[in-house]
Every structure is written in structure tokens, then in C-alpha cells.
Motif scaffolding. Sequence first.
Motif, short mmCIF file in Angstrom:
data_model
loop_
_atom_site.label_atom_id
_atom_site.label_comp_id
_atom_site.label_asym_id
_atom_site.label_seq_id
_atom_site.Cartn_x
_atom_site.Cartn_y
_atom_site.Cartn_z
N SER A 84 -32.96 -26.44 -12.29
CA SER A 84 -33.12 -27.22 -13.96
C SER A 84 -34.64 -27.60 -13.16
CB SER A 84 -32.52 -29.51 -13.31
OG SER A 84 -31.04 -28.73 -13.73
N ALA B 161 -33.21 -35.46 -17.75
CA ALA B 161 -31.66 -35.94 -17.45
C ALA B 161 -31.02 -36.02 -16.42
CB ALA B 161 -31.27 -36.07 -19.54
N TYR B 162 -30.83 -35.01 -16.23
CA TYR B 162 -29.59 -33.72 -15.38
C TYR B 162 -30.22 -34.52 -14.52
CZ TYR B 162 -27.42 -31.01 -12.31
OH TYR B 162 -26.30 -30.28 -11.23
N PHE C 101 -32.26 -36.58 -13.27
CA PHE C 101 -31.52 -38.72 -13.33
C PHE C 101 -30.73 -38.75 -13.04
CE2 PHE C 101 -31.26 -42.44 -15.42
CZ PHE C 101 -31.86 -43.09 -14.60
N LEU C 102 -29.52 -38.08 -13.72
CA LEU C 102 -28.25 -38.88 -13.82
C LEU C 102 -28.29 -37.89 -11.91
CD1 LEU C 102 -26.53 -37.61 -15.82
CD2 LEU C 102 -26.85 -39.19 -15.32
N ARG C 103 -28.72 -36.77 -11.02
CA ARG C 103 -28.11 -36.52 -9.34
C ARG C 103 -28.95 -37.42 -9.02
NH1 ARG C 103 -26.04 -31.21 -8.51
NH2 ARG C 103 -26.50 -32.09 -5.97
N VAL D 54 -31.30 -40.54 -9.19
CA VAL D 54 -31.76 -42.23 -9.31
C VAL D 54 -31.37 -42.84 -7.96
CG1 VAL D 54 -29.37 -42.24 -10.73
CG2 VAL D 54 -31.47 -43.96 -10.79
N LYS D 55 -30.16 -42.37 -7.67
CA LYS D 55 -29.33 -43.30 -6.28
C LYS D 55 -30.41 -43.39 -5.43
CE LYS D 55 -25.76 -39.36 -4.28
NZ LYS D 55 -25.11 -39.17 -5.63
N SER E 235 -39.15 -40.20 -21.71
CA SER E 235 -38.66 -40.45 -23.31
C SER E 235 -39.22 -41.53 -23.89
CB SER E 235 -37.94 -42.79 -21.83
OG SER E 235 -37.20 -41.89 -20.95
#
Length: 214
Positions: free
Chosen positions: A17, A69-70, A72-74, A76-77, A125
Motif C-alpha cells: 500500500s 485509508a488502508y 490508517f486502519l492498520r 492507527v492503534k 482528507s
Amino acid sequence: MNKRNSILRTSYAVRISHWLMVICFFLVAMSGLSWFFPSLNWLNGVLGGPQLARILHPFLGVAIFLFLAYMFLRLVKYNLPEAGDGKWFANVGQVMSGKHVDELDTGKYNPGQKLLFWGIMGLISLLLISGVVIWRPYFAPLFSIPLIRIGLFVHAASAVLLMLLIIGHIYLAFWVKGSVDSMATGYVSRKWARVHHPRWYRQATGEAEKKGQS
Ligand code: HEM
């Protein structure tokens, strides 16, 4: 790198990505810059000339957003603010000069990287939202002229800020020796992990639990 002396830091999917997004980013940034000044017009050659660049630029922009966005999801934590982050910023001078302050006990990403992460995600964004508002012929007719003007300003300003952030990101990625391995092979040396991200090193190797048991 010898796999025994290394730890997996970045998964294959996140690396793919990141690099597909980087290719799109350079194409979009160069074609975008070609519209800033007449002297930079030649840059739209990266997307096959002015007409094709005008068509492809927004679609590739959407691709960048989806790849990010992908990520981000992976990720962010690992990029959430924590209590110790302020101390890292207070000692940033020492960190930049290569002196490692033990009590900072940095996790997977340091607070500077976290700031960059949120900066990139925020600006992309804004670029997506403003890009939709100014996207002719599909969406722009849905909005008023004053709103399109605001959209154009927000789009240009966020693009310049994002490019400046990315220049800093690339500089730091090469400046901190061993970092690029994290995005190239996915693996970093144990020594690199222990020095730059000690808390993450203990979590990744299970040393944190062993410490807790003893
Ligand atoms: C030649 C260009 C680039 C290089 C060499 C590069 C290098 C890197 C490296 C080495 C990392 C991993 C750092 C670590 O594991 O500690 C990383 C992470 C990342 N990069 Fe890049 N990068 C480039 C371009 C970009 C661009 C254009 C963007 C976005 C527009 C971007 C967004 C990110 C993000 C979001 C992360 C994750 C950071 C985090 O979770 O805190 N990169 N990059």
C-alpha cells in the motif's frame, strides 16, 4: 539481513500500500505542481500531457486516499497519543542529535512519527473533500461558485503543506539509518528496534511478558 537478528516491523500488505501510494503521490504531486506556475507546465508530461493529466490527476488522488485509508486502519492503534509523548517532544533536541534518553521508552512509532501520521491523514482528507468540490465535470456543478473558490484554495494550501511534510518524512526516513528497511523488506535489525523503539521491541519479542513473569 539475517532473519535471526531481525524482527518483522511492517507487513507485506502495508508495504505494498505504502509504495503504490508513493508512486501515485509523485505522479499526482508533479501534475498538480504543473498547474501552479506556467514554468512548471512541462511536469504534466508525467501523466502523458495536459489533457490526460487533467483527467487522471483526480482519479489517482482517490487511489492515494484509499491506500492511505488502508494504512490508517492498520496503523492507527500504534499512532494514538500517549501520556509520555510530551516528554519525547521536550527531549526532541537530544533525540535529533542521536542521544538516546532511556526513560522515553518509545513505542512502535515515536511521537514525531505520530504527528506526521495525523498530519498526512488530515491533509489527505482535506484534499479529498476539496478535490470533490472542484472536480469538473462530475461534482463541481453541484456546488456554488464561492464554495468552489474555497475548495480551490483549500486544495492548493493542503497540497503544499502535504508536500512539505513528505519532504521531511523522506529526509528523516533516510537520516535514521536502518528505517528504510522497515518499508523495503519489512524487517529491521533487533539492535535498531532496541535503540529506536525499545518498548515496541520488548512487545514484539515477548520480552515485556518475560519481564512481568520474573
Ligand atoms: C520516497 C518516498 C518515501 C520513503 C522513502 C518513505 C519511507 C517510509 C518509511 C521507512 C516508513 C516506516 C517508518 C518506520 O517503520 O519507523 C514510512 C512510513 C509511512 N509513510 Fe512513507 N515514505 C515515502 C513516501 C511517503 C508518502 C508520499 C506518504 C504519504 C503521502 C507516506 C506515508 C507514510 C505513512 C502514513 C507511514 C506510517 C507512519 C506511521 O504509522 O507513523 N510515505 N515511510
